[in-house]
Motif scaffolding. Structure first.
Motif, mmCIF file in Angstrom:
data_model
loop_
_atom_site.group_PDB
_atom_site.id
_atom_site.type_symbol
_atom_site.label_atom_id
_atom_site.label_comp_id
_atom_site.label_asym_id
_atom_site.label_seq_id
_atom_site.Cartn_x
_atom_site.Cartn_y
_atom_site.Cartn_z
ATOM 1 N N SER A 6 0.024 -11.640 -5.353
ATOM 2 C CA SER A 6 0.321 -11.232 -3.980
ATOM 3 C C SER A 6 0.442 -9.720 -3.908
ATOM 4 O O SER A 6 1.041 -9.096 -4.781
ATOM 5 C CB SER A 6 1.631 -11.869 -3.507
ATOM 6 O OG SER A 6 1.989 -11.343 -2.248
ATOM 7 N N LEU A 7 -0.113 -9.166 -2.862
ATOM 8 C CA LEU A 7 -0.001 -7.727 -2.622
ATOM 9 C C LEU A 7 0.957 -7.433 -1.470
ATOM 10 O O LEU A 7 1.015 -6.309 -0.990
ATOM 11 C CB LEU A 7 -1.377 -7.140 -2.307
ATOM 12 C CG LEU A 7 -2.398 -7.187 -3.427
ATOM 13 C CD1 LEU A 7 -3.749 -6.681 -2.938
ATOM 14 C CD2 LEU A 7 -1.927 -6.374 -4.612
ATOM 15 N N ALA A 8 1.706 -8.421 -1.043
ATOM 16 C CA ALA A 8 2.567 -8.274 0.133
ATOM 17 C C ALA A 8 3.516 -7.090 0.010
ATOM 18 O O ALA A 8 3.678 -6.311 0.955
ATOM 19 C CB ALA A 8 3.345 -9.560 0.373
ATOM 20 N N GLU A 9 4.145 -6.945 -1.141
ATOM 21 C CA GLU A 9 5.106 -5.850 -1.328
ATOM 22 C C GLU A 9 4.400 -4.495 -1.252
ATOM 23 O O GLU A 9 4.892 -3.568 -0.605
ATOM 24 C CB GLU A 9 5.796 -6.012 -2.682
ATOM 25 C CG GLU A 9 6.966 -5.076 -2.888
ATOM 26 C CD GLU A 9 7.683 -5.375 -4.205
ATOM 27 O OE1 GLU A 9 7.949 -4.403 -4.930
ATOM 28 O OE2 GLU A 9 7.968 -6.554 -4.478
ATOM 29 N N GLU A 10 3.251 -4.368 -1.897
ATOM 30 C CA GLU A 10 2.511 -3.115 -1.875
ATOM 31 C C GLU A 10 1.991 -2.815 -0.469
ATOM 32 O O GLU A 10 2.026 -1.680 -0.010
ATOM 33 C CB GLU A 10 1.339 -3.152 -2.870
ATOM 34 C CG GLU A 10 1.761 -3.040 -4.318
ATOM 35 C CD GLU A 10 2.301 -4.339 -4.910
ATOM 36 O OE1 GLU A 10 2.244 -5.398 -4.242
ATOM 37 O OE2 GLU A 10 2.786 -4.298 -6.057
ATOM 38 N N LEU A 11 1.497 -3.833 0.226
ATOM 39 C CA LEU A 11 1.000 -3.635 1.588
ATOM 40 C C LEU A 11 2.112 -3.186 2.524
ATOM 41 O O LEU A 11 1.893 -2.353 3.400
ATOM 42 C CB LEU A 11 0.360 -4.921 2.123
ATOM 43 C CG LEU A 11 -0.996 -5.282 1.543
ATOM 44 C CD1 LEU A 11 -1.439 -6.643 2.062
ATOM 45 C CD2 LEU A 11 -2.029 -4.224 1.850
ATOM 46 N N GLN A 12 3.292 -3.747 2.346
ATOM 47 C CA GLN A 12 4.412 -3.395 3.208
ATOM 48 C C GLN A 12 4.720 -1.905 3.147
ATOM 49 O O GLN A 12 5.014 -1.283 4.159
ATOM 50 C CB GLN A 12 5.657 -4.208 2.813
ATOM 51 C CG GLN A 12 6.788 -4.114 3.797
ATOM 52 C CD GLN A 12 6.411 -4.682 5.160
ATOM 53 O OE1 GLN A 12 5.702 -5.664 5.286
ATOM 54 N NE2 GLN A 12 6.891 -4.041 6.202
ATOM 55 N N SER A 13 4.628 -1.310 1.966
ATOM 56 C CA SER A 13 5.000 0.096 1.806
ATOM 57 C C SER A 13 3.804 1.051 1.914
ATOM 58 O O SER A 13 3.991 2.263 1.925
ATOM 59 C CB SER A 13 5.709 0.305 0.469
ATOM 60 O OG SER A 13 4.850 -0.026 -0.599
#
Length: 104
Positions: A6-13
């Motif tokens: 998942s890239l969710a954390e990276e996308l968020q920032s």
């Protein structure tokens, strides 16, 4: 990243995302409201990534380039000109399927 669950954390920032033109990568990024530069892989056969990138660019949602023009794209980009990606409407697709299969 070569692969990550998942890239969710990276996308968020992220302030800007540079990605290949895979449908999942593009849609996940755009749904998060992040500006996106799509880098086309010119070596793919039947280059569906190019088709997707061109359409998203025509819609005003992304910038696209290839590896050799990435630096130029970064230097000349105007991210404020990008349009927000419209939210999905799964109920319309469900209604369409209901009609196709005679459930409505």
């Amino acid at each position: 990243f070569r692969f990550k669950e998942s890239l969710a954390e990276e996308l968020q920032s992220a302030e800007l995302v540079i990605s290949h033109a895979g449908a999942g990568s593009c849609l996940e990024t755009l749904e998060k409201g992040k500006p996106l530069i799509v880098v086309i892989n010119d070596k793919l056969m039947d280059n569906h990534q190019l088709e997707l990138a061109k359409q998203l660019h025509r819609d005003g949602c992304v910038l696209y380039c290839n590896c050799s023009t990435l630096v130029e794209t970064l230097q000349s980009m105007n991210l404020s000109a990008l349009k927000p990606f419209p939210p999905g409407q799964p109920e319309k697709f469900a209604s369409f399927l209901d009609k196709v299969f005679g459930l409505q």
